[in-house]
Each structure stands twice: as structure tokens, then as C-alpha cells.
Design a protein around this motif. Structure first.
Motif, PDB file in Angstrom:
ATOM      1  N   VAL A 118     -91.980 -82.398 -42.647  1.00 56.97           N
ATOM      2  CA  VAL A 118     -91.036 -83.233 -43.391  1.00 56.97           C
ATOM      3  C   VAL A 118     -91.260 -84.711 -43.086  1.00 56.97           C
ATOM      4  O   VAL A 118     -91.750 -85.081 -42.020  1.00 56.97           O
ATOM      5  CB  VAL A 118     -89.568 -82.844 -43.072  1.00 56.97           C
ATOM      6  N   ARG A 119     -90.877 -85.527 -44.037  1.00 58.29           N
ATOM      7  CA  ARG A 119     -90.855 -86.983 -43.876  1.00 58.29           C
ATOM      8  C   ARG A 119     -89.864 -87.540 -44.877  1.00 58.29           C
ATOM      9  O   ARG A 119     -89.385 -86.830 -45.778  1.00 58.29           O
ATOM     10  CB  ARG A 119     -92.237 -87.593 -44.094  1.00 58.29           C
ATOM     11  N   ALA A 120     -89.547 -88.817 -44.747  1.00 60.08           N
ATOM     12  CA  ALA A 120     -88.661 -89.454 -45.712  1.00 60.08           C
ATOM     13  C   ALA A 120     -89.348 -89.531 -47.074  1.00 60.08           C
ATOM     14  O   ALA A 120     -90.579 -89.643 -47.155  1.00 60.08           O
ATOM     15  CB  ALA A 120     -88.290 -90.853 -45.232  1.00 60.08           C
ATOM     16  N   SER A 121     -88.559 -89.447 -48.124  1.00 59.34           N
ATOM     17  CA  SER A 121     -89.123 -89.594 -49.464  1.00 59.34           C
ATOM     18  C   SER A 121     -89.615 -91.021 -49.667  1.00 59.34           C
ATOM     19  O   SER A 121     -89.096 -91.973 -49.067  1.00 59.34           O
ATOM     20  CB  SER A 121     -88.059 -89.259 -50.520  1.00 59.34           C
ATOM     21  N   GLU A 122     -90.628 -91.168 -50.501  1.00 59.24           N
ATOM     22  CA  GLU A 122     -91.173 -92.496 -50.806  1.00 59.24           C
ATOM     23  C   GLU A 122     -90.066 -93.415 -51.319  1.00 59.24           C
ATOM     24  O   GLU A 122     -89.285 -93.031 -52.190  1.00 59.24           O
ATOM     25  CB  GLU A 122     -92.280 -92.390 -51.853  1.00 59.24           C
ATOM     26  N   GLY A 123     -89.999 -94.624 -50.793  1.00 57.77           N
ATOM     27  CA  GLY A 123     -89.029 -95.606 -51.255  1.00 57.77           C
ATOM     28  C   GLY A 123     -87.645 -95.477 -50.654  1.00 57.77           C
ATOM     29  O   GLY A 123     -86.746 -96.260 -50.994  1.00 57.77           O
ATOM     30  N   SER A 124     -87.455 -94.514 -49.750  1.00 57.65           N
ATOM     31  CA  SER A 124     -86.138 -94.344 -49.135  1.00 57.65           C
ATOM     32  C   SER A 124     -85.832 -95.496 -48.184  1.00 57.65           C
ATOM     33  O   SER A 124     -86.720 -95.994 -47.483  1.00 57.65           O
ATOM     34  CB  SER A 124     -86.080 -93.028 -48.363  1.00 57.65           C
ATOM     35  N   GLU A 125     -84.579 -95.918 -48.167  1.00 58.46           N
ATOM     36  CA  GLU A 125     -84.171 -96.965 -47.240  1.00 58.46           C
ATOM     37  C   GLU A 125     -84.169 -96.436 -45.813  1.00 58.46           C
ATOM     38  O   GLU A 125     -83.851 -95.273 -45.581  1.00 58.46           O
ATOM     39  CB  GLU A 125     -82.776 -97.478 -47.605  1.00 58.46           C
ATOM     40  N   HIS A 126     -84.535 -97.281 -44.885  1.00 58.26           N
ATOM     41  CA  HIS A 126     -84.541 -96.947 -43.461  1.00 58.26           C
ATOM     42  C   HIS A 126     -85.477 -95.782 -43.144  1.00 58.26           C
ATOM     43  O   HIS A 126     -85.274 -95.066 -42.153  1.00 58.26           O
ATOM     44  CB  HIS A 126     -83.129 -96.614 -42.972  1.00 58.26           C
ATOM     45  N   ALA A 127     -86.500 -95.596 -43.969  1.00 59.99           N
ATOM     46  CA  ALA A 127     -87.447 -94.505 -43.733  1.00 59.99           C
ATOM     47  C   ALA A 127     -88.193 -94.738 -42.417  1.00 59.99           C
ATOM     48  O   ALA A 127     -88.769 -95.813 -42.204  1.00 59.99           O
ATOM     49  CB  ALA A 127     -88.438 -94.416 -44.882  1.00 59.99           C
ATOM     50  N   LEU A 178     -85.425 -85.268 -49.252  1.00 59.40           N
ATOM     51  CA  LEU A 178     -86.345 -85.316 -48.118  1.00 59.40           C
ATOM     52  C   LEU A 178     -87.660 -84.718 -48.598  1.00 59.40           C
ATOM     53  O   LEU A 178     -87.671 -83.708 -49.316  1.00 59.40           O
ATOM     54  CB  LEU A 178     -85.792 -84.512 -46.938  1.00 59.40           C
ATOM     55  N   ALA A 179     -88.773 -85.333 -48.235  1.00 60.77           N
ATOM     56  CA  ALA A 179     -90.085 -84.841 -48.652  1.00 60.77           C
ATOM     57  C   ALA A 179     -90.520 -83.721 -47.712  1.00 60.77           C
ATOM     58  O   ALA A 179     -90.551 -83.894 -46.493  1.00 60.77           O
ATOM     59  CB  ALA A 179     -91.105 -85.972 -48.640  1.00 60.77           C
ATOM     60  N   ILE A 180     -90.844 -82.564 -48.290  1.00 59.69           N
ATOM     61  CA  ILE A 180     -91.177 -81.384 -47.494  1.00 59.69           C
ATOM     62  C   ILE A 180     -92.468 -80.757 -48.018  1.00 59.69           C
ATOM     63  O   ILE A 180     -92.654 -80.591 -49.222  1.00 59.69           O
ATOM     64  CB  ILE A 180     -90.028 -80.355 -47.528  1.00 59.69           C
TER      65      ILE A 180
END
Length: 337
Positions: A118-127, A178-180
């Protein structure tokens, strides 16, 4: 899988077998069909109509189709998919269940002992990002069943120095994404490959061990005996406590769980105390002399893994060490998640 359905028009209802797992719509009668029966069937049709009680026979209106068996995972092991967070379910003081929606109501179809990244989605704030400035990634093992439709459930413990865990707990809200990516298989488990399996876990490291236990113990052909040594700081830190107890009650001949706590309660605690020790392993884990009939899986904090089985070398297993090496276990007998 698909099946042919036949619509039948008849004056007398005829039983029809539908090869379907769902029930179709309920047929309805309508007096507006009376001219059809009178004009097209003549006197014979009228007699049949009256014989049937003054109502025409219903048309077959069953239109539901049997559900096709899903053959491909709703996830993608090659690329990240943005999954919407459906709900957050607090578990204890620092852990919550995060329920994500799977595309098109599909299932993850994750092979046993597999994880997702997992990682934060592209363009997410505070990623959160790593030291190179790239989006930080972490691996988690789902606790939801591989064939659970429409949902993927992650049990995530918040660590103060946990880059992703803090982000998920503090920033994500229902309807965020959330990017999975996954599923990614860790160990190719086969039913009854071993006579005995020992699982040693600590903290949130229980998730891959639980995934394996839940699958294997509920397999009607399972004959393998499982023993879990599970270490935590306090009783309130035990994750999946009731789920493990339920498995033990349901499979008393093939599953035993031994809890050990750094800080056990002053009264009412029947488990062990302290870390996973040499004595605890000797007391509950079948000996190394069983050769290829015994397998030991371990997942927990790096310090625990190192002390019990030797340090893991990044994505590689690393050399066997610690307590298990002292007791004669080999690298072939041990797997570090």
C-alpha cells in the motif's frame, strides 16, 4: 458459467428446474390475457381457462442469471489501484480495521500467505514519502477471506514511527482512497504438506499467521496440527484474540494457541509471561528432529524475529539463528514472513 433458460407459455403451470443459485421474479397473472386465450384457443381454450379457476396461466418471467464464478483477482499484482475506504472499525487503543471496497464487487482471491503493498494515492495531501522522495510503501496481510466479495480488510496498528500506519490512522477517512497492489504470495502453502506447523508471532505480525490458520483449519481435509506462540506487551494488545479463541474451540485436536505477555495482569492470567523464550519453544513446538514433517513460521517485530530465528535479510530469508538454531532447526524448516 452460463445456463440456457426457456420461457414457457402454457395453459397449465408446469414445474421448471432452473439451474441457478438465485430465485427469479415471482410470476404474476393478468386478466388482460383473456382475449388471447379466448381468441387463439377457441372453446377448448375457454374450457381450460375456466377449469383453471378463471385466471390464465402465468408466463415464465424468470430472468435472473446464475452468478459467474470469478476467476481473476479484483486486485492487480502489477499496478496500484486506488481503493475507496468504506469504513474504519476501531479494534483497541492503537489498532483499527480498515475496510476497502474492491472494484466491481469482486473478491481479492488472494492465495494463502500472500500480502498487499500500500501507499498513498497520487496527489493525496500529506502523502508520506521515503528518503528518496518517492511515495512510501508498506506491506500488509489482509485478514478478510480471499473470497470475500466487494471488500478487503486490513488490520493496521498505529506506530509512532510508522510512516504509513500514522498516515492511515490520522489522515484517511471514509470515502478517501489508498493505493493497493497485490496479491503477492510469500509462501506456497499446501494442505497436509507437514504433520506439524508452529507459528511464532508478535504484535501485528499475527496477520499472516492468522490468514494461514483460518484457511488451513477450516479446510475439511486438513490433518496438520498447528501451534501458535503469540507474544504481546499487555492483554489489551492481543489482536484477533476472539478469532483465535474461536478457531481453537472449533479445532481442539489440531490447534493450540499459547499467549505470552511482557506485562501480564496481576490476576486472572492463565498464559505465559515474558518474551518467546527457549523454554517456551521447547515446551510447545515439536522438535527439529521431525525433519521435513515440521515447519516453523515467524512474523513479528525485527527484534523478536532476530532473537528467535535470526535476522531477516531484507526481502531474503537470511541465515537461521537465535533460539531456533540453538535447538537444531534448519533454514529449510523455518520461514520468516
Amino acid at each position: 458459467m452460463s445456463f440456457l433458460r426457456f420461457a414457457t407459455r402454457t395453459l397449465r403451470p408446469v414445474p421448471v428446474c432452473h439451474f441457478s443459485t438465485s430465485t427469479g421474479g415471482t410470476p404474476k397473472s393478468s386478466s388482460s390475457n383473456l382475449p388471447f386465450y379466448l381468441g387463439g384457443a377457441g372453446v377448448t381454450g375457454l374450457g381450460a381457462y375456466l377449469f383453471l379457476g378463471g385466471s390464465p396461466a402465468p408466463f415464465s418471467t424468470t430472468t435472473s442469471k446464475p452468478k459467474q464464478k470469478q476467476e481473476k483477482s479484483a486486485l492487480d499484482p502489477e499496478r496500484f489501484l486506488d481503493l475507496k475506504l468504506k469504513s474504519i472499525e476501531p479494534y483497541n487503543h492503537n489498532t483499527s480495521r480498515f475496510v476497502f471496497e474492491l472494484p466491481d464487487g469482486g473478491a481479492a482471491l488472494s492465495p494463502i500467505t500472500s500480502l498487499v503493498v500500500v501507499r498513498a494515492s497520487e496527489g493525496s495531501e500529506h502523502a508520506p514519502v521515503d528518503k528518496k522522495g518517492n511515495l512510501a510503501i508498506r506491506a500488509y496481510t489482509p485478514i478478510s477471506s480471499p473470497d470475500q466479495e466487494g471488500e478487503l480488510v486490513l488490520l493496521i496498528k498505529k506506530y509512532e514511527n510508522g510512516v504509513i500506519s500514522k498516515y492511515v490512522h490520522e489522515r484517511l477517512r471514509p470515502n478517501d482512497t489508498l493505493a493497493i497492489k497485490g496479491p503477492i504470495v510469500k509462501f506456497p502453502y499446501k494442505a497436509n504438506e507437514f504433520e506439524d506447523v508452529a507459528l511464532i508471532g508478535g504484535g501485528s505480525g499475527i496477520t499472516p499467521l492468522y490468514q494461514l490458520l483460518n484457511h488451513a483449519l477450516n479446510d475439511p481435509v486438513n490433518r496438520t496440527r498447528f501451534t501458535l506462540l503469540y507474544a504481546n506487551v499487555s492483554e489489551g494488545d492481543i489482536l484477533l484474540h476472539e478469532e483465535l479463541a474461536t478457531l481453537q474451540r472449533a479445532h481442539p485436536d489440531t490447534f493450540k494457541v499459547v499467549h505470552t505477555l511482557d506485562k501480564p495482569p496481576a490476576a486472572g492470567w492463565s498464559g505465559a509471561s515474558g518474551y518467546v523464550s527457549r523454554e517456551l519453544v521447547q515446551a510447545h513446538v515439536p522438535p527439529a528432529q521431525k525433519g521435513d514433517k515440521i515447519k516453523v513460521f515467524i512474523c513479528g517485530p525485527p527484534g523478536q524475529v532476530s532473537a528467535v530465528a535470526g535476522k531477516k535479510d531484507g526481502m531474503k530469508q537470511g541465515e537461521i539463528g537465535g533460539i531456533l538454531k540453538e535447538l537444531g532447526y534448519t533454514e529449510e524448516q523455518v520461514f520468516k514472513f
